[in-house]
Enzyme design. Structure first.
Site, PDB file in Angstrom:
ATOM      1  N   PHE A  47      -0.244 -13.645   5.192  1.00 35.50           N
ATOM      2  CA  PHE A  47       0.025 -12.361   4.559  1.00 35.50           C
ATOM      3  C   PHE A  47      -1.202 -11.467   4.760  1.00 35.50           C
ATOM      4  CE2 PHE A  47       0.584  -9.117   1.360  1.00 35.50           C
ATOM      5  CZ  PHE A  47       1.923  -8.801   1.553  1.00 35.50           C
ATOM      6  N   GLU A  56       5.166   1.130  14.149  1.00 37.31           N
ATOM      7  CA  GLU A  56       5.260   0.203  13.020  1.00 37.31           C
ATOM      8  C   GLU A  56       3.913  -0.449  12.753  1.00 37.31           C
ATOM      9  OE1 GLU A  56       6.748  -0.883  10.572  1.00 37.31           O
ATOM     10  OE2 GLU A  56       8.883  -1.210  10.821  1.00 37.31           O
ATOM     11  N   ASP A  57       3.662  -0.788  11.495  1.00 37.95           N
ATOM     12  CA  ASP A  57       2.443  -1.523  11.159  1.00 37.95           C
ATOM     13  C   ASP A  57       2.535  -2.968  11.661  1.00 37.95           C
ATOM     14  OD1 ASP A  57       4.451  -2.173   9.325  1.00 37.95           O
ATOM     15  OD2 ASP A  57       3.193  -1.920   7.555  1.00 37.95           O
ATOM     16  N   ARG A 101      -4.105  -0.467   1.139  1.00 44.04           N
ATOM     17  CA  ARG A 101      -3.745   0.234   2.378  1.00 44.04           C
ATOM     18  C   ARG A 101      -4.963   0.945   2.979  1.00 44.04           C
ATOM     19  NH1 ARG A 101       1.904   0.379   2.670  1.00 44.04           N
ATOM     20  NH2 ARG A 101       3.010   0.589   0.697  1.00 44.04           N
ATOM     21  N   ASP A 150       7.539  -8.495  11.360  1.00 42.39           N
ATOM     22  CA  ASP A 150       7.504  -9.789  10.675  1.00 42.39           C
ATOM     23  C   ASP A 150       8.846 -10.478  10.931  1.00 42.39           C
ATOM     24  OD1 ASP A 150       6.540 -11.747   8.919  1.00 42.39           O
ATOM     25  OD2 ASP A 150       7.204 -10.682   7.142  1.00 42.39           O
TER      26      ASP A 150
HETATM   27  P1  IMP Z   1      10.109  -7.129   8.616  1.00 41.73           P
HETATM   28  O1  IMP Z   1      11.353  -6.339   8.346  1.00 41.73           O
HETATM   29  O2  IMP Z   1      10.178  -8.507   7.985  1.00 41.73           O
HETATM   30  O3  IMP Z   1       9.762  -7.216  10.086  1.00 41.73           O
HETATM   31  O4  IMP Z   1       8.922  -6.445   7.844  1.00 41.73           O
HETATM   32  C1  IMP Z   1       8.572  -5.166   8.092  1.00 41.73           C
HETATM   33  C2  IMP Z   1       7.705  -4.571   7.008  1.00 41.73           C
HETATM   34  O5  IMP Z   1       7.333  -5.502   5.994  1.00 41.73           O
HETATM   35  C3  IMP Z   1       6.416  -4.088   7.617  1.00 41.73           C
HETATM   36  O6  IMP Z   1       6.571  -2.808   8.168  1.00 41.73           O
HETATM   37  C4  IMP Z   1       5.469  -4.159   6.439  1.00 41.73           C
HETATM   38  O7  IMP Z   1       5.511  -2.951   5.702  1.00 41.73           O
HETATM   39  C5  IMP Z   1       5.987  -5.312   5.599  1.00 41.73           C
HETATM   40  N1  IMP Z   1       5.208  -6.541   5.868  1.00 41.73           N
HETATM   41  C6  IMP Z   1       5.536  -7.552   6.688  1.00 41.73           C
HETATM   42  N2  IMP Z   1       4.579  -8.503   6.715  1.00 41.73           N
HETATM   43  C7  IMP Z   1       3.595  -8.045   5.899  1.00 41.73           C
HETATM   44  C8  IMP Z   1       2.289  -8.559   5.533  1.00 41.73           C
HETATM   45  O8  IMP Z   1       1.822  -9.633   5.959  1.00 41.73           O
HETATM   46  N3  IMP Z   1       1.576  -7.785   4.678  1.00 41.73           N
HETATM   47  C9  IMP Z   1       2.027  -6.596   4.176  1.00 41.73           C
HETATM   48  N4  IMP Z   1       3.217  -6.073   4.507  1.00 41.73           N
HETATM   49  C10 IMP Z   1       4.000  -6.800   5.356  1.00 41.73           C
HETATM   50 MG    MG Z   2       4.769  -2.924   2.759  1.00 46.44          MG
END
Ligand code: IMP
Ligand code: MG
Length: 178
Positions: A154, A101-102, A167, A105
């Site tokens: 962010f 995963e990137d 990206r 969050d």
């Molecule tokens: P989560 O489900 O809230 O944990 O978010 C997961 C996905 O949201 C990540 O795999 C990202 O693609 C996107 N994401 C979360 N935070 C950021 C951020 O700060 N910048 C850009 N994309 C984000």
């Molecule tokens: Mg995204």
């Protein structure tokens, strides 16, 4: 950099620091999975850069597969809805898999992925995330391998987007409002 719509960026993690960390993570995975074969599941699109660089630093047999899930709309706020846009090509039953995963969050995406993929009976499943934003966690999930723990900002670059842009940046930057 243009198109930041009333914002500006500040570099948080340099290209050099990312590559040093990715090298270290690859070495740790190679050591932990010594004698095994591992499938890296790249979660599109954000984890593309990280997965490619990580795979190059793993020296045990590696297979790559890709999955796309939606969790965010076009902006900075989570829609809260997760669904599979593109599924894996191959079965993971009896295989050792690492979800790449990137960023984690809220944890909603990972929580959903883990429940779906455990149902497919892998021999083992771990999570490797480049970035962790623990302050924002809603779901009770964590990564086994983490690159950097970061504040609640962010982030763009090295795979992460704002409205599908940025990206391609080789570093990770914070998108700040002016
Ligand atoms: P989560 O489900 O809230 O944990 O978010 C997961 C996905 O949201 C990540 O795999 C990202 O693609 C996107 N994401 C979360 N935070 C950021 C951020 O700060 N910048 C850009 N994309 C984000
Ligand atoms: Mg995204």
């Amino acid at each position: 950099m243009n198109d930041l719509q009333g914002g500006h960026m500040e570099i948080l993690i340099s290209e050099q620091d990312i590559l040093a960390k990715v090298t270290e993570l690859g070495q740790n995975i190679s050591r932990d999975y010594d004698g095994k074969e591992v499938i890296l599941i790249c979660v599109l699109k954000g984890a593309v850069m990280f997965t490619v660089d990580l795979a190059k630093h793993i020296n045990i047999p590696v297979k790559l597969d890709f999955m796309a899930v939606s969790s965010y709309g076009s902006g900075k706020v989570s829609s809260g809805v997760v669904k599979i846009i593109k599924d894996l090509d191959d079965s993971i039953e009896g295989k050792h898999v690492i979800i790449v995963e990137d960023i984690i969050d809220s944890g909603q995406t990972l929580n959903y992925l883990l429940s779906v993929l455990w149902g497919r009976k892998p021999a083992s499943m771990k999570v490797c995330a480049l970035l962790d934003k623990p302050d924002r966690r809603q779901a009770n999930v964590n990564a086994d391998y983490i690159g950097f723990t970061i504040p609640d900002e962010f982030i763009i670059g090295y795979g992460l987007d704002y409205d599908q842009l940025y990206r391609n940046l080789p570093y990770v930057a914070m998108l700040k409002e002016d």
